[in-house]
Design a protein around this motif. Structure first.
Motif, PDB file in Angstrom:
ATOM      1  N   SER A   5     -21.901  -2.418 -19.664  1.00 19.87           N
ATOM      2  CA  SER A   5     -20.814  -2.041 -20.062  1.00 19.87           C
ATOM      3  C   SER A   5     -19.571  -3.040 -19.295  1.00 19.87           C
ATOM      4  O   SER A   5     -18.424  -2.920 -20.442  1.00 19.87           O
ATOM      5  N   TYR A   6     -19.847  -2.967 -17.857  1.00 15.16           N
ATOM      6  CA  TYR A   6     -18.196  -3.634 -17.898  1.00 15.16           C
ATOM      7  C   TYR A   6     -17.963  -5.436 -17.850  1.00 15.16           C
ATOM      8  O   TYR A   6     -17.204  -5.842 -18.836  1.00 15.16           O
ATOM      9  N   MET A   7     -19.384  -5.615 -18.016  1.00 16.95           N
ATOM     10  CA  MET A   7     -19.809  -7.073 -18.850  1.00 16.95           C
ATOM     11  C   MET A   7     -19.406  -7.703 -19.897  1.00 16.95           C
ATOM     12  O   MET A   7     -18.864  -8.651 -20.351  1.00 16.95           O
ATOM     13  N   GLN A   8     -19.725  -6.542 -20.659  1.00 17.25           N
ATOM     14  CA  GLN A   8     -19.262  -6.627 -22.545  1.00 17.25           C
ATOM     15  C   GLN A   8     -18.355  -6.647 -22.193  1.00 17.25           C
ATOM     16  O   GLN A   8     -18.261  -7.016 -23.776  1.00 17.25           O
ATOM     17  N   ASN A   9     -17.305  -6.052 -21.823  1.00 15.03           N
ATOM     18  CA  ASN A   9     -15.961  -5.454 -22.185  1.00 15.03           C
ATOM     19  C   ASN A   9     -15.293  -5.831 -21.514  1.00 15.03           C
ATOM     20  O   ASN A   9     -13.640  -6.047 -21.201  1.00 15.03           O
ATOM     21  N   ALA A  10     -15.474  -6.651 -20.549  1.00 19.35           N
ATOM     22  CA  ALA A  10     -14.873  -8.250 -19.211  1.00 19.35           C
ATOM     23  C   ALA A  10     -13.990  -9.212 -20.061  1.00 19.35           C
ATOM     24  O   ALA A  10     -15.011  -9.742 -20.992  1.00 19.35           O
ATOM     25  N   ASN A  11     -12.695  -9.327 -20.010  1.00 15.88           N
ATOM     26  CA  ASN A  11     -12.365 -10.371 -20.788  1.00 15.88           C
ATOM     27  C   ASN A  11     -12.812 -11.643 -20.125  1.00 15.88           C
ATOM     28  O   ASN A  11     -13.077 -12.587 -21.191  1.00 15.88           O
ATOM     29  N   GLY A  30     -15.698  -8.834 -10.178  1.00 20.64           N
ATOM     30  CA  GLY A  30     -14.859  -8.067 -10.994  1.00 20.64           C
ATOM     31  C   GLY A  30     -15.620  -6.437 -11.155  1.00 20.64           C
ATOM     32  O   GLY A  30     -14.622  -5.317 -11.143  1.00 20.64           O
ATOM     33  N   PHE A  31     -17.105  -6.792 -11.932  1.00 17.97           N
ATOM     34  CA  PHE A  31     -17.749  -5.670 -11.747  1.00 17.97           C
ATOM     35  C   PHE A  31     -17.942  -4.677 -10.760  1.00 17.97           C
ATOM     36  O   PHE A  31     -17.547  -3.333 -10.423  1.00 17.97           O
ATOM     37  N   LEU A  32     -17.729  -5.439  -8.888  1.00 18.71           N
ATOM     38  CA  LEU A  32     -17.868  -4.069  -8.176  1.00 18.71           C
ATOM     39  C   LEU A  32     -16.750  -3.819  -7.388  1.00 18.71           C
ATOM     40  O   LEU A  32     -16.669  -2.586  -6.981  1.00 18.71           O
ATOM     41  N   ASN A  33     -15.319  -4.689  -7.838  1.00 15.85           N
ATOM     42  CA  ASN A  33     -14.318  -3.440  -7.947  1.00 15.85           C
ATOM     43  C   ASN A  33     -13.898  -2.340  -8.257  1.00 15.85           C
ATOM     44  O   ASN A  33     -13.772  -1.488  -8.175  1.00 15.85           O
ATOM     45  N   GLU A  34     -14.477  -2.551  -9.750  1.00 15.31           N
ATOM     46  CA  GLU A  34     -14.737  -1.261 -11.142  1.00 15.31           C
ATOM     47  C   GLU A  34     -15.682  -0.365 -10.666  1.00 15.31           C
ATOM     48  O   GLU A  34     -15.719   0.953 -10.884  1.00 15.31           O
ATOM     49  N   ARG A  35     -16.536  -0.953  -9.696  1.00 18.34           N
ATOM     50  CA  ARG A  35     -17.833   0.002  -9.639  1.00 18.34           C
ATOM     51  C   ARG A  35     -17.571   0.852  -8.813  1.00 18.34           C
ATOM     52  O   ARG A  35     -17.801   2.099  -8.905  1.00 18.34           O
ATOM     53  N   MET A  36     -16.573   0.389  -7.357  1.00 23.79           N
ATOM     54  CA  MET A  36     -16.437   0.476  -7.008  1.00 23.79           C
ATOM     55  C   MET A  36     -15.001   2.514  -6.795  1.00 23.79           C
ATOM     56  O   MET A  36     -14.767   2.641  -5.636  1.00 23.79           O
ATOM     57  N   THR A  37     -14.358   1.976  -7.539  1.00 19.12           N
ATOM     58  CA  THR A  37     -13.674   3.123  -8.282  1.00 19.12           C
ATOM     59  C   THR A  37     -14.450   4.487  -8.562  1.00 19.12           C
ATOM     60  O   THR A  37     -13.394   5.459  -9.569  1.00 19.12           O
ATOM     61  N   GLN A  38     -15.174   4.261  -9.154  1.00 21.86           N
ATOM     62  CA  GLN A  38     -16.739   5.739  -9.782  1.00 21.86           C
ATOM     63  C   GLN A  38     -16.712   6.270  -9.196  1.00 21.86           C
ATOM     64  O   GLN A  38     -17.419   6.002  -7.852  1.00 21.86           O
ATOM     65  N   ALA A  53     -13.908  -9.938   2.862  1.00 22.80           N
ATOM     66  CA  ALA A  53     -13.319 -10.199   3.807  1.00 22.80           C
ATOM     67  C   ALA A  53     -12.418 -10.443   4.142  1.00 22.80           C
ATOM     68  O   ALA A  53     -11.544  -9.584   5.052  1.00 22.80           O
ATOM     69  N   ASN A  54     -11.536 -10.774   3.229  1.00 17.48           N
ATOM     70  CA  ASN A  54     -10.528 -10.839   3.066  1.00 17.48           C
ATOM     71  C   ASN A  54      -9.481  -9.785   2.159  1.00 17.48           C
ATOM     72  O   ASN A  54      -8.326  -9.404   2.299  1.00 17.48           O
ATOM     73  N   HIS A  55     -10.127  -9.277   1.139  1.00 14.99           N
ATOM     74  CA  HIS A  55      -9.948  -7.859   0.460  1.00 14.99           C
ATOM     75  C   HIS A  55     -10.495  -6.941   0.575  1.00 14.99           C
ATOM     76  O   HIS A  55     -11.665  -6.298  -0.293  1.00 14.99           O
ATOM     77  N   GLN A  56     -10.629  -5.860   1.184  1.00 18.90           N
ATOM     78  CA  GLN A  56     -11.487  -5.112   1.842  1.00 18.90           C
ATOM     79  C   GLN A  56     -11.850  -4.225   0.651  1.00 18.90           C
ATOM     80  O   GLN A  56     -10.583  -3.664   0.265  1.00 18.90           O
ATOM     81  N   PRO A  57     -13.268  -3.546   0.738  1.00 22.00           N
ATOM     82  CA  PRO A  57     -13.162  -3.133  -0.484  1.00 22.00           C
ATOM     83  C   PRO A  57     -13.103  -1.916  -0.284  1.00 22.00           C
ATOM     84  O   PRO A  57     -13.067  -1.464   0.944  1.00 22.00           O
ATOM     85  N   ILE A  58     -13.137  -0.458  -1.644  1.00 19.21           N
ATOM     86  CA  ILE A  58     -13.974   0.109  -1.285  1.00 19.21           C
ATOM     87  C   ILE A  58     -14.767   0.849  -0.625  1.00 19.21           C
ATOM     88  O   ILE A  58     -14.567   2.124   0.426  1.00 19.21           O
ATOM     89  N   ASP A  59     -15.453   0.659  -1.376  1.00 20.11           N
ATOM     90  CA  ASP A  59     -17.419   0.802  -0.667  1.00 20.11           C
ATOM     91  C   ASP A  59     -17.722   0.255   0.604  1.00 20.11           C
ATOM     92  O   ASP A  59     -17.626  -1.049   0.653  1.00 20.11           O
ATOM     93  N   ASN A  60     -19.004   0.590   1.364  1.00 21.82           N
ATOM     94  CA  ASN A  60     -18.958  -0.634   1.960  1.00 21.82           C
ATOM     95  C   ASN A  60     -20.470  -1.451   0.807  1.00 21.82           C
ATOM     96  O   ASN A  60     -20.938  -1.111   0.570  1.00 21.82           O
ATOM     97  N   LEU A  61     -20.223  -2.719   1.774  1.00 24.73           N
ATOM     98  CA  LEU A  61     -20.603  -3.770   0.850  1.00 24.73           C
ATOM     99  C   LEU A  61     -22.298  -4.602   2.155  1.00 24.73           C
ATOM    100  O   LEU A  61     -21.370  -4.630   3.294  1.00 24.73           O
TER     101      LEU A  61
END
Length: 383
Positions: free
Chosen positions: A308-314, A373-381, A115-123
């Protein structure tokens, strides 16, 4: 924006007002109150007249390619809380013993962030009533609430796990949770005096034979590599020691990791009951109720991407988990809409559904960070 302290306070508010399936009115009001305090620029809130305790919230994306759904269940269990916390349940005999208070809080944290950081995709956030009983997910889907502009292209949801470290994310491809079926069997014969068994038809004896034969289904009709469960947890028959029981009732549950296995066990239950009916010249009525509690089968493509995202996220501790024989009605939604369910570790000494269940609240903030983090990454795909 909500901080970690705010979110812990919100979780404790929910924890004090647990409500049973389809009666989550106070919970619904609190959810709506919290959501209306967030920035409303990108938000649309939708009530469901036929499902009044449900709540849908849409966040409009800046350049939407898809509608990503996130589900949080909101009901509680008929359990009398025995913890000594100062925010224990105020509703006698009802408790968030499965952690849905934490599920809602994580969802609100995600909603607040976007709500404070508009997403790329609709949620689309779905606060779902009646997960523990009454098939809330199936009910909602059949009402058509995910049609039109509220269509969901892919769905995500979590369940807290007391056996994983606080904040850890657990997942697997394939089946995460088993499907379940309620088993209710009523045997009807003829009651009579204990001294004259030849004039009666004893359903205690018939039920005993039936239970013994039903227990052979998993041991002799199910591939041990695949597995399955048939538990008969309750039997009632008779009124007094010197009266032969004319009726008996058996109640239990079937669990299986695939719908094919569940249907196989259901079929064998019916066949065994037919045999007992013939053997004892009695009526055997079988009710098998699965409703929306299908196996939670994760979509292979979306889940591979999630893992894959969760395994590689710091900042994420990822743990590959084994299937669980517990049930979850998110399985119905995943049978209609591709998606992924995953675990959020809460490191509780007491198990789910226990009157002492007490999740580690540090999991809330850690979980929100990982999922955001995952949702932000997903929306770039693009796919």
């Amino acid at each position: 924006m909500l901080n970690e302290s705010d979110l812990i306070s919100i979780r404790r508010e929910f924890h004090q007002i647990p409500e049973l399936a389809l009666h989550e009115f106070e919970t619904h009001r609190l959810l709506e109150k919290k959501i209306k305090k967030m920035p409303q620029q990108f938000l649309t809130i939708r009530e469901i007249g036929e499902l009044p305790t449900a709540l849908l919230v849409k966040i409009g994306g800046s350049h939407p390619k898809r509608n990503i759904g996130y589900r949080a269940d909101i009901d509680a269990l008929p359990v009398s809380e025995q913890t000594d916390t100062d925010f224990r349940s105020k509703h006698e005999g009802v408790m968030h013993a499965c952690g849905h208070d934490l599920h809602m809080t994580v969802a609100l944290g995600l909603l607040d962030y976007f709500a404070n950081h508009q997403p790329i995709d609709n949620l689309i956030f779905f606060f779902q009533p009646a997960e523990e009983s009454d098939n809330g997910g199936k009910f909602a889907y059949e009402l058509g609430i995910f049609n039109g502009e509220w269509n969901v292209d892919e769905f995500y949801g979590l369940h807290d796990n007391p056996d994983l470290p606080s904040g850890a994310i657990g997942c697997r491809n394939g089946t995460l949770f088993a499907g379940t079926t309620e088993v209710n069997i009523t045997l009807t014969g003829k009651s009579g005096h204990a001294a004259y068994p030849q004039n009666s038809n004893d359903m205690v004896v018939a039920a005993a034979y039936l239970i013994t034969q039903l227990q052979t289904i998993v041991s002799r009709n199910v591939d041990p590599i695949e597995g399955g469960v048939l538990t008969l947890g309750k039997i009632t028959a008779g009124t007094i020691r010197n009266v032969i029981a004319g009726t008996a009732r058996i109640e239990g549950t079937i669990r299986g990791l695939t719908q094919k296995m569940i249907l196989h066990i259901q079929k064998r239950v019916r066949e065994v009951c037919i045999g007992i009916s013939l053997s004892f010249d009695c009526d055997v009525n079988v009710e098998l109720n699965q409703g929306g509690y299908l196996p939670v089968e994760n979509d292979p493509t979306l889940t591979t991407n999630f893992i894959s995202y969760m395994q590689n996220a710091n900042n994420v501790q990822f743990i590959k988990t084994e299937p669980a024989m517990t049930g979850e009605d998110f399985g119905y939604l995943l049978s209609k809409i591709p998606g992924t369910m995953f675990w959020l570790g809460v490191d509780s000494l007491a198990p789910l559904h226990s009157d002492l269940f007490d999740p580690n609240e540090s999991a809330i903030w850690t979980g929100i960070q990982a999922i955001t983090g995952f949702l932000n990454e997903r929306m770039t795909q693009n796919v």
